[in-house]
Design an enzyme around this catalytic site. Structure first.
Site, short mmCIF file in Angstrom:
data_model
loop_
_atom_site.label_atom_id
_atom_site.label_comp_id
_atom_site.label_asym_id
_atom_site.label_seq_id
_atom_site.Cartn_x
_atom_site.Cartn_y
_atom_site.Cartn_z
CG ASP A 29 7.35 -0.05 -1.51
OD1 ASP A 29 8.09 -0.98 -1.88
OD2 ASP A 29 6.62 -0.11 -0.49
CG ASN A 86 15.31 -6.88 -0.88
OD1 ASN A 86 16.50 -6.67 -0.66
ND2 ASN A 86 14.35 -6.05 -0.50
CB VAL A 95 6.07 -9.33 -3.77
CG1 VAL A 95 5.14 -9.57 -4.96
CG2 VAL A 95 5.35 -8.52 -2.70
CG HIS A 99 10.01 -6.40 -6.23
ND1 HIS A 99 9.63 -7.72 -6.08
CD2 HIS A 99 10.40 -5.99 -5.01
CE1 HIS A 99 9.77 -8.07 -4.82
NE2 HIS A 99 10.24 -7.05 -4.14
CG HIS A 101 13.16 -2.39 -3.56
ND1 HIS A 101 12.09 -2.05 -2.75
CD2 HIS A 101 13.24 -3.73 -3.54
CE1 HIS A 101 11.56 -3.17 -2.25
NE2 HIS A 101 12.23 -4.20 -2.71
P1 5GP Z 1 10.45 -7.00 -1.08
O1 5GP Z 1 10.43 -6.96 0.41
O2 5GP Z 1 9.79 -8.24 -1.65
O3 5GP Z 1 11.79 -6.73 -1.67
O4 5GP Z 1 9.57 -5.75 -1.55
C1 5GP Z 1 8.20 -5.81 -1.74
C2 5GP Z 1 7.73 -4.39 -1.68
O5 5GP Z 1 6.41 -4.34 -2.17
C3 5GP Z 1 7.69 -3.81 -0.26
O6 5GP Z 1 8.55 -2.68 -0.18
C4 5GP Z 1 6.22 -3.45 -0.05
O7 5GP Z 1 6.04 -2.25 0.66
C5 5GP Z 1 5.69 -3.36 -1.49
N1 5GP Z 1 4.29 -3.70 -1.63
C6 5GP Z 1 3.69 -4.82 -1.14
N2 5GP Z 1 2.37 -4.81 -1.47
C7 5GP Z 1 2.17 -3.66 -2.18
C8 5GP Z 1 1.01 -3.10 -2.79
O8 5GP Z 1 -0.10 -3.64 -2.75
N3 5GP Z 1 1.17 -1.91 -3.43
C9 5GP Z 1 2.38 -1.27 -3.51
N4 5GP Z 1 2.42 -0.11 -4.15
N5 5GP Z 1 3.49 -1.78 -2.94
C10 5GP Z 1 3.38 -2.97 -2.27
#
Ligand code: 5GP
Length: 113
Positions: A29, A86, A95, A99, A101
């Site tokens: 992340d 999430n 996103v 995914h 985590h």
């Molecule tokens: P969500 O909040 O949707 O559960 O998690 C999305 C995760 O994607 C977040 O923890 C965020 O930091 C990570 N993330 C978003 N854009 C990028 C990216 O361009 N590269 C990487 N490695 N992680 C990303």
């Protein structure tokens, strides 16, 4: 619809790749919430967990097999780690490509914030 995670999988955008195979892809992340914070995603573009269908059972099972393997390789398995999908706004999903985590390397509280 393709998201930034598809670009990462296609290596159009750089990321610290941890694991990949024909069904899934794992990378660190960009904004880690713990010493180890990895995102494990299916290659299939599924927007949210609400969009999962019975035909996705195999791929979801595959993620659940690979997550502890990755946790063991990262050295966080014995002390413990958290696996989180999430889903939508209340959970803070940002996103639209499911995914998992994989978070560990420190003690965590419950309930989550
Ligand atoms: P969500 O909040 O949707 O559960 O998690 C999305 C995760 O994607 C977040 O923890 C965020 O930091 C990570 N993330 C978003 N854009 C990028 C990216 O361009 N590269 C990487 N490695 N992680 C990303």
């Amino acid at each position: 619809m393709a998201t930034i995670f598809t670009k990462i999988m296609n290596k159009e955008i750089p990321a610290a790749i941890v694991y990949e195979d024909e069904h899934c892809f794992a990378f660190r992340d960009i904004n880690p919430q713990a010493p180890v914070h990895i995102l494990l995603i299916p290659r299939k573009e599924i927007p949210t967990m609400n969009d999962v269908t019975p035909e996705d059972a195999k791929i979801l099972g595959h993620l659940m097999v690979k997550a502890p393997e990755i946790a063991k390789k990262e050295g966080i398995a014995d002390k413990g780690y958290r696996l989180v999908f999430n889903t939508n706004a209340h959970a803070g999903q940002t996103v639209s490509h499911i995914h998992l985590h994989i978070i560990g390397g420190r003690s965590m509280s419950w309930p989550p914030g």
